[in-house]
Scaffold this active site. Structure first.
Site, PDB file in Angstrom:
ATOM      1  CE  LYS A 109      -3.150   0.953   2.284  1.00  7.64           C
ATOM      2  NZ  LYS A 109      -2.146   2.031   2.232  1.00  7.64           N
ATOM      3  CE1 TYR A 125       1.110   2.997   5.496  1.00  9.61           C
ATOM      4  CE2 TYR A 125       0.795   4.086   3.395  1.00  9.61           C
ATOM      5  CZ  TYR A 125       0.805   2.938   4.156  1.00  9.61           C
ATOM      6  OH  TYR A 125       0.530   1.744   3.559  1.00  9.61           O
ATOM      7  CG  ASP A 179      -1.642   2.772  -0.940  1.00  2.00           C
ATOM      8  OD1 ASP A 179      -2.601   2.004  -1.113  1.00  2.00           O
ATOM      9  OD2 ASP A 179      -0.988   2.805   0.134  1.00  2.00           O
ATOM     10  CG  HIS A 199      -3.762  -0.176   7.339  1.00  2.00           C
ATOM     11  ND1 HIS A 199      -3.082   0.999   7.444  1.00  2.00           N
ATOM     12  CD2 HIS A 199      -2.920  -1.020   6.700  1.00  2.00           C
ATOM     13  CE1 HIS A 199      -1.882   0.873   6.891  1.00  2.00           C
ATOM     14  NE2 HIS A 199      -1.765  -0.351   6.437  1.00  2.00           N
TER      15      HIS A 199
END
Ligand code: A2P
Length: 279
Positions: free
Chosen positions: A78, A53, A48, A111
């Protein structure tokens, strides 16, 4: 009994591993390589990531360096708040695919809900699914009212809702709602970012089973029908989080259920929705 190869059947017919590996906060290629290698060895197949990120390329590279076949891994990504809206979803998804070095996401999630881009964003997700760039589409951090609103215009509904849930934020009504709509709830921070690991009640249950507090919490999450994506940067704990072949009694499950304090470690989805604030 739990097996690392257990999957959930999604409403669109695809299968998703019940247990995945969360890569949030993995911020160097070295750490990504080491973590993905350990996770793969332990049997994880779902990885994931998110645009937020900033590690999509590290994940793609790690998968490639290990020589893994694309079909053998399940990649969740996401779309971040800043990239919501029809055109920017389509463009940024393309960029994310390039970063990952693949031509499809197994699962693509919105997200966080954002009010002013709400329907356009989802329309782009439906288009990405139609084009085969996202095998499955879902959301993250959506509340019941946001899902109800989405249903007023969506051609197809999300098959996954990834939300913060752990023993101090059990979110049972939200999970029940997802279930009633054939949406799989996936828990982010299933361990409450470590917040719950000192809980005395869970410690007692863990001692009784000769398991760790983290393992008891993860088992409790699975017993609620949830998919989980625990994070760890430590090889022993990455492995430990897969060793869940024990059973909790109904009483033990209830004892954990009642620890709820509605305590979030992350943001309040309604506020993100209203303020459109980037987190
Ligand atoms: P570490 O990376 O040192 O293992 P969550 O997934 O709920 O966000 O929780 C992540 C946090 O929980 C991290 O701080 C991680 O630390 C810790 N953690 C993950 N697995 C375990 C485990 N099996 N035992 C103890 N702590 C764990």
């Amino acid at each position: 009994m739990f097996s690392i190869s257990d999957t959930y059947k999604l409403a669109d017919g695809n299968e998703m591993p019940a247990l995945g590996y969360g890569t949030y906060l993995i911020d160097t290629p070295e750490l990504m390589d080491k973590s993905i290698e350990e996770a793969w060895k332990d049997g994880y197949r779902l990885f994931d990531t998110a645009q937020l990120y900033r590690n999509e390329m590290y994940l793609g590279d790690a998968i490639r360096r290990l020589g893994l076949k694309r079909d053998d891994v399940f990649i969740t990504d996401k779309i971040t708040e800043m990239n919501q809206g029809y055109d920017t979803v389509i463009e940024s998804a393309e960029f994310s695919l390039q970063q990952l070095g693949t031509d499809y996401f197994d699962l693509l999630l919105v997200h966080w809900p954002v009010a002013d881009k709400f329907f356009d964003t989802w329309r782009a997700f439906e288009e990405l699914k139609k084009q085969g760039k996202a095998k499955s589409i879902g959301v993250s951090n959506y509340t019941q009212s946001q899902l109800e609103l989405l249903a007023t215009q969506a051609n197809e509904m999300p098959v996954v809702n990834q939300i913060e849930t752990h023993p101090y934020l059990t979110q049972q009504p939200m999970i029940d709602y997802d279930k009633s709509k054939d949406i799989i709830t996936q828990a982010w921070s299933p361990l409450g970012r470590g917040l719950v690991l000192d809980d005395p009640m869970i410690k007692k249950i863990a001692n009784h089973h000769g398991k760790s507090v983290a393992q008891v919490i993860l088992k409790w999450q699975l017993s609620r029908g949830l998919s989980i994506i625990p994070k760890s940067q430590n090889p022993d704990r990455i492995k430990e989080n897969t060793e869940l072949d024990f059973d909790l009694s109904d009483d033990e499950i209830t004892m954990i259920d009642i620890l709820n304090k509605n305590q979030r470690t992350g943001n309040e989805p309604e506020l993100v929705y209203e303020l459109g604030k980037q987190y």
